[in-house]
Design an enzyme around this catalytic site. Structure first.
Site, PDB file in Angstrom:
ATOM      1  N   CYS A  77      78.634  49.827  58.712  1.00 55.60           N
ATOM      2  CA  CYS A  77      77.997  50.679  58.886  1.00 55.60           C
ATOM      3  C   CYS A  77      76.986  51.481  57.912  1.00 55.60           C
ATOM      4  O   CYS A  77      76.338  51.846  57.207  1.00 55.60           O
ATOM      5  CB  CYS A  77      79.094  51.773  59.687  1.00 55.60           C
ATOM      6  SG  CYS A  77      78.419  53.327  60.304  1.00 55.60           S
ATOM      7  N   LEU A  78      75.845  52.243  59.151  1.00 55.64           N
ATOM      8  CA  LEU A  78      74.666  52.964  57.836  1.00 55.64           C
ATOM      9  C   LEU A  78      75.175  54.098  57.504  1.00 55.64           C
ATOM     10  O   LEU A  78      74.417  55.023  56.841  1.00 55.64           O
ATOM     11  CB  LEU A  78      73.817  53.033  59.547  1.00 55.64           C
ATOM     12  CG  LEU A  78      72.516  51.521  59.416  1.00 55.64           C
ATOM     13  CD1 LEU A  78      71.826  52.001  60.487  1.00 55.64           C
ATOM     14  CD2 LEU A  78      71.909  50.784  58.253  1.00 55.64           C
TER      15      LEU A  78
ATOM     16  N   HIS B 200      81.300  50.048  68.713  1.00 57.00           N
ATOM     17  CA  HIS B 200      81.463  50.812  67.061  1.00 57.00           C
ATOM     18  C   HIS B 200      80.322  51.943  67.614  1.00 57.00           C
ATOM     19  O   HIS B 200      80.676  52.837  66.943  1.00 57.00           O
ATOM     20  CB  HIS B 200      80.632  49.632  66.323  1.00 57.00           C
ATOM     21  CG  HIS B 200      80.483  50.522  65.144  1.00 57.00           C
ATOM     22  ND1 HIS B 200      80.557  49.889  64.465  1.00 57.00           N
ATOM     23  CD2 HIS B 200      79.808  51.598  64.489  1.00 57.00           C
ATOM     24  CE1 HIS B 200      80.529  51.212  62.633  1.00 57.00           C
ATOM     25  NE2 HIS B 200      79.240  51.410  63.453  1.00 57.00           N
ATOM     26  N   GLU B 201      79.277  51.965  68.359  1.00 54.64           N
ATOM     27  CA  GLU B 201      78.750  53.320  69.350  1.00 54.64           C
ATOM     28  C   GLU B 201      79.312  53.928  69.739  1.00 54.64           C
ATOM     29  O   GLU B 201      79.179  55.005  69.533  1.00 54.64           O
ATOM     30  CB  GLU B 201      77.883  52.644  69.626  1.00 54.64           C
ATOM     31  CG  GLU B 201      76.527  51.444  68.579  1.00 54.64           C
ATOM     32  CD  GLU B 201      76.065  51.363  67.311  1.00 54.64           C
ATOM     33  OE1 GLU B 201      76.565  52.727  66.923  1.00 54.64           O
ATOM     34  OE2 GLU B 201      76.178  51.067  66.443  1.00 54.64           O
TER      35      GLU B 201
ATOM     36  N   HIS C 216      81.431  56.551  67.870  1.00 53.01           N
ATOM     37  CA  HIS C 216      80.395  56.820  66.556  1.00 53.01           C
ATOM     38  C   HIS C 216      80.513  58.475  67.519  1.00 53.01           C
ATOM     39  O   HIS C 216      80.376  59.703  66.939  1.00 53.01           O
ATOM     40  CB  HIS C 216      79.037  56.653  65.916  1.00 53.01           C
ATOM     41  CG  HIS C 216      78.837  56.208  65.098  1.00 53.01           C
ATOM     42  ND1 HIS C 216      79.815  56.806  64.073  1.00 53.01           N
ATOM     43  CD2 HIS C 216      78.743  55.078  64.943  1.00 53.01           C
ATOM     44  CE1 HIS C 216      79.122  56.164  62.962  1.00 53.01           C
ATOM     45  NE2 HIS C 216      78.872  54.360  63.362  1.00 53.01           N
TER      46      HIS C 216
ATOM     47  N   GLN D 176      74.806  60.247  64.100  1.00 52.60           N
ATOM     48  CA  GLN D 176      74.203  59.103  62.895  1.00 52.60           C
ATOM     49  C   GLN D 176      72.806  60.237  62.194  1.00 52.60           C
ATOM     50  O   GLN D 176      73.196  59.865  61.332  1.00 52.60           O
ATOM     51  CB  GLN D 176      73.900  58.411  62.697  1.00 52.60           C
ATOM     52  CG  GLN D 176      75.900  57.143  63.249  1.00 52.60           C
ATOM     53  CD  GLN D 176      75.471  55.878  63.140  1.00 52.60           C
ATOM     54  OE1 GLN D 176      74.491  55.172  63.377  1.00 52.60           O
ATOM     55  NE2 GLN D 176      75.788  55.061  61.689  1.00 52.60           N
TER      56      GLN D 176
ATOM     57  N   GLY E 115      72.655  48.588  64.937  1.00 56.53           N
ATOM     58  CA  GLY E 115      72.931  49.405  66.398  1.00 56.53           C
ATOM     59  C   GLY E 115      72.634  51.302  65.875  1.00 56.53           C
ATOM     60  O   GLY E 115      72.457  51.408  64.060  1.00 56.53           O
TER      61      GLY E 115
HETATM   62  O1  GNR Z   1      74.071  47.872  61.959  1.00 56.08           O
HETATM   63  C1  GNR Z   1      75.384  47.659  61.804  1.00 56.08           C
HETATM   64  N1  GNR Z   1      76.240  46.892  61.335  1.00 56.08           N
HETATM   65  C2  GNR Z   1      77.336  46.313  62.104  1.00 56.08           C
HETATM   66  C3  GNR Z   1      77.621  44.893  61.890  1.00 56.08           C
HETATM   67  C4  GNR Z   1      79.127  45.260  62.654  1.00 56.08           C
HETATM   68  C5  GNR Z   1      79.620  45.680  63.534  1.00 56.08           C
HETATM   69  C6  GNR Z   1      78.971  47.278  63.732  1.00 56.08           C
HETATM   70  C7  GNR Z   1      77.645  46.930  63.094  1.00 56.08           C
HETATM   71  S1  GNR Z   1      76.858  48.526  63.649  1.00 56.08           S
HETATM   72  C8  GNR Z   1      75.870  48.797  61.849  1.00 56.08           C
HETATM   73  C9  GNR Z   1      74.633  49.805  62.549  1.00 56.08           C
HETATM   74  C10 GNR Z   1      75.691  51.304  62.786  1.00 56.08           C
HETATM   75  O2  GNR Z   1      76.383  51.371  61.195  1.00 56.08           O
HETATM   76  N2  GNR Z   1      75.751  51.894  63.339  1.00 56.08           N
HETATM   77  O3  GNR Z   1      76.869  52.635  64.165  1.00 56.08           O
HETATM   78 NI    NI Z   2      77.778  53.186  62.327  1.00 58.05          NI
END
Ligand code: GNR
Ligand code: NI
Length: 168
Positions: free
Chosen positions: A91-92, A133-134, A137, A51, A46
């Site tokens: 998270c990236l 999670h997104e 953000h 980001q 995601g």
């Molecule tokens: O790549 C991602 N893997 C992930 C694994 C577990 C819970 C959430 C994520 S999202 C993350 C990519 C990201 O940072 N999205 O904002």
């Molecule tokens: Ni993230």
């Protein structure tokens, strides 16, 4: 198409509340294309526009192993929630850090697609976790903020060290 730079924690720009997209047009579709390319290139499941330093309410998600099922959510709203689940998140914007976060198990989400049409999606499992999670953000929240202050301080120290000297 271009691969965009992904902001890394700690960065004040990750704490901005993103604005709703008023009109889904060419510019938004271009952003979605670039975000998808960026997410695939970074092997993420995601990515939120926040980001890549675009404070607009746009999310791309692809939880498939085959990387061929792109889900685009514009102005996403969680309409209802059910249950709780704990999942190990990454998270990236927080590279190399993984920890457990409690989320809702099932969510009903309403959003616009790239054509600007409203749709509903029911999500469970990893898709549900990823969408929450997104959306965090977009609200200026990074998953590590659910962890203890002690863990957060350690994570920030490690990330800053890594940003200064990526090979150590
Ligand atoms: O790549 C991602 N893997 C992930 C694994 C577990 C819970 C959430 C994520 S999202 C993350 C990519 C990201 O940072 N999205 O904002
Ligand atoms: Ni993230």
């Amino acid at each position: 198409m271009s691969i965009l730079n992904i902001l890394q924690h700690p960065d004040d720009r990750l704490h901005v509340t993103a604005k709703r997209v008023e009109r889904v047009g060419k510019a938004t579709r271009q952003l979605v294309e670039d975000m998808a390319e960026t997410m695939y290139s970074a092997s993420g499941i995601g990515l939120a526009a926040t980001q890549v330093n675009v404070p607009e309410r746009v999310i791309v998600v692809d939880i498939t192993d085959t990387r061929d099922d792109l889900l685009v959510l514009i102005n996403p709203e969680i309409e209802s929630r059910e249950g709780t689940v704990v999942f190990e998140e990454g998270c990236l914007s927080v590279p190399g850090i993984y920890d457990r976060v409690e989320r809702s198990e099932r969510i009903m989400v309403r959003a616009l697609n790239v054509e600007g049409e409203a749709f509903n999606i029911e999500a469970a499992g990893i898709l549900s976790v990823c969408i929450q999670h997104e959306i965090d953000h977009l609200d200026g929240k990074v998953f590590v903020e659910y962890l203890s202050r002690l863990k957060q301080n350690r994570i920030i120290k490690k990330l800053l060290k890594n940003q200064r000297n990526p090979d150590q």
